[in-house]
Write a protein that holds these residues in place. Structure first.
Motif, PDB file in Angstrom:
ATOM      1  N   GLN A   1      38.873  32.692  30.347  1.00 47.60           N
ATOM      2  CA  GLN A   1      38.327  34.044  30.206  1.00 47.60           C
ATOM      3  C   GLN A   1      39.455  35.059  30.342  1.00 47.60           C
ATOM      4  OE1 GLN A   1      34.276  34.943  31.776  1.00 47.60           O
ATOM      5  NE2 GLN A   1      35.353  36.323  33.158  1.00 47.60           N
ATOM      6  N   ASP A   2      39.573  35.951  29.374  1.00 46.41           N
ATOM      7  CA  ASP A   2      40.661  36.919  29.362  1.00 46.41           C
ATOM      8  C   ASP A   2      40.625  37.824  30.590  1.00 46.41           C
ATOM      9  OD1 ASP A   2      41.482  35.946  26.927  1.00 46.41           O
ATOM     10  OD2 ASP A   2      40.501  37.507  25.739  1.00 46.41           O
ATOM     11  N   ALA A   3      41.826  38.221  31.044  1.00 50.97           N
ATOM     12  CA  ALA A   3      42.000  39.216  32.110  1.00 50.97           C
ATOM     13  C   ALA A   3      41.358  38.797  33.434  1.00 50.97           C
ATOM     14  CB  ALA A   3      41.456  40.579  31.676  1.00 50.97           C
ATOM     15  N   THR A   4      41.265  37.505  33.653  1.00 53.53           N
ATOM     16  CA  THR A   4      40.739  37.002  34.924  1.00 53.53           C
ATOM     17  C   THR A   4      41.634  35.884  35.439  1.00 53.53           C
ATOM     18  OG1 THR A   4      39.346  35.239  33.975  1.00 53.53           O
ATOM     19  CG2 THR A   4      38.351  37.438  34.166  1.00 53.53           C
TER      20      THR A   4
ATOM     21  N   ILE B   1      33.954  38.003  40.271  1.00 54.26           N
ATOM     22  CA  ILE B   1      34.172  38.949  41.361  1.00 54.26           C
ATOM     23  C   ILE B   1      35.019  40.093  40.832  1.00 54.26           C
ATOM     24  CG2 ILE B   1      35.137  39.276  43.678  1.00 54.26           C
ATOM     25  CD1 ILE B   1      32.769  37.358  43.623  1.00 54.26           C
ATOM     26  N   ASP B   2      34.583  41.327  41.077  1.00 57.89           N
ATOM     27  CA  ASP B   2      35.309  42.506  40.611  1.00 57.89           C
ATOM     28  C   ASP B   2      35.974  43.183  41.806  1.00 57.89           C
ATOM     29  OD1 ASP B   2      36.295  44.773  39.445  1.00 57.89           O
ATOM     30  OD2 ASP B   2      34.353  45.526  38.721  1.00 57.89           O
ATOM     31  N   LEU B   3      37.293  43.011  41.914  1.00 60.08           N
ATOM     32  CA  LEU B   3      38.002  43.578  43.061  1.00 60.08           C
ATOM     33  C   LEU B   3      38.152  45.096  42.965  1.00 60.08           C
ATOM     34  CD1 LEU B   3      40.721  40.895  43.868  1.00 60.08           C
ATOM     35  CD2 LEU B   3      38.451  41.202  44.861  1.00 60.08           C
ATOM     36  N   ALA B   4      37.838  45.670  41.803  1.00 58.05           N
ATOM     37  CA  ALA B   4      37.841  47.132  41.699  1.00 58.05           C
ATOM     38  C   ALA B   4      36.636  47.737  42.412  1.00 58.05           C
ATOM     39  CB  ALA B   4      37.843  47.561  40.237  1.00 58.05           C
TER      40      ALA B   4
ATOM     41  N   GLY C   1      30.233  48.369  48.158  1.00 60.02           N
ATOM     42  CA  GLY C   1      30.867  47.519  47.162  1.00 60.02           C
ATOM     43  C   GLY C   1      31.314  46.190  47.741  1.00 60.02           C
ATOM     44  N   LYS C   2      31.882  46.242  48.936  1.00 61.44           N
ATOM     45  CA  LYS C   2      32.283  45.002  49.602  1.00 61.44           C
ATOM     46  C   LYS C   2      31.088  44.087  49.831  1.00 61.44           C
ATOM     47  CE  LYS C   2      36.369  46.508  52.233  1.00 61.44           C
ATOM     48  NZ  LYS C   2      36.882  46.758  53.603  1.00 61.44           N
ATOM     49  N   ARG C   3      29.988  44.659  50.286  1.00 57.91           N
ATOM     50  CA  ARG C   3      28.795  43.862  50.567  1.00 57.91           C
ATOM     51  C   ARG C   3      28.270  43.216  49.296  1.00 57.91           C
ATOM     52  NH1 ARG C   3      26.925  41.157  54.606  1.00 57.91           N
ATOM     53  NH2 ARG C   3      26.865  39.586  52.980  1.00 57.91           N
ATOM     54  N   GLN C   4      28.254  43.994  48.217  1.00 59.38           N
ATOM     55  CA  GLN C   4      27.768  43.467  46.940  1.00 59.38           C
ATOM     56  C   GLN C   4      28.641  42.315  46.459  1.00 59.38           C
ATOM     57  OE1 GLN C   4      28.686  45.625  43.325  1.00 59.38           O
ATOM     58  NE2 GLN C   4      26.555  45.414  42.630  1.00 59.38           N
ATOM     59  N   GLN C   5      29.961  42.497  46.486  1.00 60.86           N
ATOM     60  CA  GLN C   5      30.866  41.444  46.018  1.00 60.86           C
ATOM     61  C   GLN C   5      30.862  40.242  46.962  1.00 60.86           C
ATOM     62  OE1 GLN C   5      32.359  41.598  42.921  1.00 60.86           O
ATOM     63  NE2 GLN C   5      31.070  43.439  42.781  1.00 60.86           N
TER      64      GLN C   5
ATOM     65  N   TYR D   1      35.284  33.486  38.654  1.00 61.33           N
ATOM     66  CA  TYR D   1      36.384  34.270  38.111  1.00 61.33           C
ATOM     67  C   TYR D   1      36.608  35.499  38.985  1.00 61.33           C
ATOM     68  CZ  TYR D   1      35.152  31.669  33.814  1.00 61.33           C
ATOM     69  OH  TYR D   1      34.864  30.688  32.896  1.00 61.33           O
ATOM     70  N   VAL D   2      37.832  36.037  38.932  1.00 61.35           N
ATOM     71  CA  VAL D   2      38.154  37.302  39.597  1.00 61.35           C
ATOM     72  C   VAL D   2      38.832  38.207  38.569  1.00 61.35           C
ATOM     73  CG1 VAL D   2      39.490  38.441  41.406  1.00 61.35           C
ATOM     74  CG2 VAL D   2      38.407  36.235  41.862  1.00 61.35           C
ATOM     75  N   LYS D   3      38.410  39.472  38.536  1.00 63.14           N
ATOM     76  CA  LYS D   3      39.031  40.440  37.630  1.00 63.14           C
ATOM     77  C   LYS D   3      39.460  41.681  38.407  1.00 63.14           C
ATOM     78  CE  LYS D   3      34.770  42.827  36.165  1.00 63.14           C
ATOM     79  NZ  LYS D   3      33.932  43.185  34.986  1.00 63.14           N
ATOM     80  N   ASN D   4      40.272  42.504  37.760  1.00 62.81           N
ATOM     81  CA  ASN D   4      40.761  43.761  38.336  1.00 62.81           C
ATOM     82  C   ASN D   4      41.507  43.538  39.650  1.00 62.81           C
ATOM     83  OD1 ASN D   4      39.736  45.397  36.245  1.00 62.81           O
ATOM     84  ND2 ASN D   4      37.699  45.388  37.182  1.00 62.81           N
TER      85      ASN D   4
END
Length: 348
Positions: A233-236, A13-16, A23-27, A42-45
Motif C-alpha cells: 500500500q502506497d505511503a504506508t 493507523i493515522d499518526l496525523a 485522536g489518541k483514543r480513537q487510534q 498499516y501506518v500512514k502519516n
C-alpha cells in the motif's frame, strides 16, 4: 499485477490524528483491534518521506550487488548460536524437502547506534552512508514506534510511557535495521515450490516493513487459520505484532504467523527487496504478564511460561534462544522446545 488475489482486510493507523486526547483514543482503539484480530496493520502519516525510504532501498540494492566473497566477510562468528548481526547468506533453510530446494534469502542486519554495538565492521557501501543509516533507524524509532507504543499503552489502560520506557533507543536491546533480498528462482523451480519462506512469528514487539510493489507476503488469520495476501500500500509502512507483546499481554495481543509465498506469475521475474526494522524490549525486561487493568478485567493474567510454572525469560534470553533455534531449523514441520514452557514449529 494480473492475478486476482485474496487480500487481507487490514486497518490503517493515522499518526496525523494523534495530536489530541480524542485522536489518541480513537487510534488506540483501532490499534488494539488490529493486534487482537489480525496482528498486522498499516501506518500512514509518520513523517518520513518516501525519498528517504527510497534511498535506503537503493542502499540495500547496492549492498546485494556486492560479490558473495565480499559479503561473506561480514557473517557473524556466532551465527549458529543465534548471533544475527551482519550478513546471513542464502541457502541456510531447505524450503522443499522432496526436491532439496534451499532458500534464496539474504539478510544484512545493522544493530542500534546507541554505543552498545560495534559499527566498525560493515561493507564500504554501508560505511559510506553510516550517518544516514543511523539517522533513518533513529527516525523509525521516534516517528513510528514511539507513537505506536503510546497508543498501545492507552489501549491497555496504562500510563502513556509504559511501553516507550521499555523500548528506549538508548538502552541495550537487540533491535536492528534489516536489508533483505529474496532472489528470484527460475520458472521451473517456482513451479515446484509452495513458499519462499515458511510461516513463522517474529520474536520482538513490533516489526516495521517497507515494501516494494511485489505481492508475496501472506498472513494467517488467528481466528480461521486462513492465509491471506498482504497488499503493498502506497505511503504506508506495514507493521506486525510479535512474540514479546504476546507474552507481555498473556496472549491478548497476537503474534501473527506470516510467510513469504511464491509471487504471482507476472512478478516472479524480479528479486524481492525488503527494508525492515525489528523493535524489541530492553534485554533485561522480563517477559512476565504486565499488570494492566484491562487485561486483569478480561482474564488475561498468565502467559505460556507462567501457566506452566516455568521460569520466565528475559528478552535477551528469549531472543538468543529463538534465534539459535531458527539457525538450526531447516525443514518444514521441524518443531522443538525453544525454552521450557514454549514449543515452536515451522508452519507450512
Amino acid at each position: 499485477m494480473q492475478e486476482q488475489l485474496d487480500w487481507a482486510d487490514l486497518v490503517t493507523i493515522d499518526l496525523a490524528a494523534v495530536g489530541t486526547p480524542e485522536g489518541k483514543r480513537q487510534q488506540a482503539d483501532i490499534l488494539i483491534s488490529a493486534v487482537r484480530e489480525k496482528g498486522f496493520f498499516y501506518v500512514k502519516n509518520f513523517g518520513i518521506s518516501q525519498e528517504r525510504v527510497d534511498r535506503q532501498f537503493a542502499l540495500g540494492k547496492r549492498l546485494y550487488e556486492l560479490p558473495l566473497e565480499e559479503k561473506m566477510k561480514y557473517v557473524p562468528r556466532g551465527i549458529d548460536e543465534g548471533d544475527v548481526k551482519g550478513y546471513l547468506p542464502a541457502g541456510r533453510t531447505v524450503i522443499d524437502l522432496e526436491n532439496n530446494i534451499r532458500d534464496q534469502l539474504e539478510i544484512f542486519n545493522i544493530p542500534k547506534f546507541n554505543g552498545d554495538f560495534d559499527h566498525g565492521h560493515h561493507p564500504a557501501v554501508i560505511t559510506e552512508k553510516l550517518e544516514e543509516v543511523e539517522e533513518f533507524a533513529r527516525s523509525l524509532h521516534a516517528e513510528i514506534l514511539d507513537p505506536l507504543y503510546v497508543l498501545l499503552s492507552i489501549a491497555l489502560e496504562l500510563p502513556e510511557d509504559y511501553f516507550t520506557s521499555m523500548h528506549s533507543y538508548e538502552l541495550r536491546s537487540e533491535d536492528h535495521l534489516r536489508y533483505m533480498r529474496y532472489s528470484k528462482y527460475p520458472p521451473e523451480i517456482n513451479a515446484k515450490l509452495s513458499n519462499w519462506a515458511f510461516g513463522h512469528t517474529d520474536l520482538g514487539s513490533f516489526t516495521l516493513l517497507f515494501r516494494q510493489p511485489v505481492a508475496a507476503l501472506q498472513i494467517r488469520y488467528p481466528s480461521t487459520n486462513e492465509w491471506k495476501w498482504v497488499k503493498p500500500q502506497d505511503a504506508t509502512v506495514t507493521v506486525n505484532a510479535c512474540d514479546a507483546l504476546q507474552f507481555l499481554t498473556a496472549g491478548y495481543v497476537k503474534s501473527t504467523i506470516h510467510r513469504v509465498t511464491v509471487p504471482p506469475k507476472d512478478q516472479q521475474h524480479v528479486d524481492r527487496i525488503g527494508l525492515l526494522y525489528f523493535s524489541r524490549p530492553h534485554n533485561d525486561v522480563k517477559l512476565s504478564t504486565i499488570k494492566s487493568p484491562l487485561l486483569e478485567r478480561v482474564g488475561y493474567t498468565e502467559n505460556e511460561f507462567e501457566n506452566g510454572g516455568n521460569p520466565v525469560p528475559t528478552m535477551e534470553e528469549w531472543t538468543f534462544a529463538k534465534q539459535k533455534w531458527q539457525a538450526k531449523v531447516g525443514v518444514k514441520g521441524d518443531a522443538g522446545t525453544i525454552l521450557p514452557g514454549f514449543n515452536e514449529k515451522v508452519y507450512a
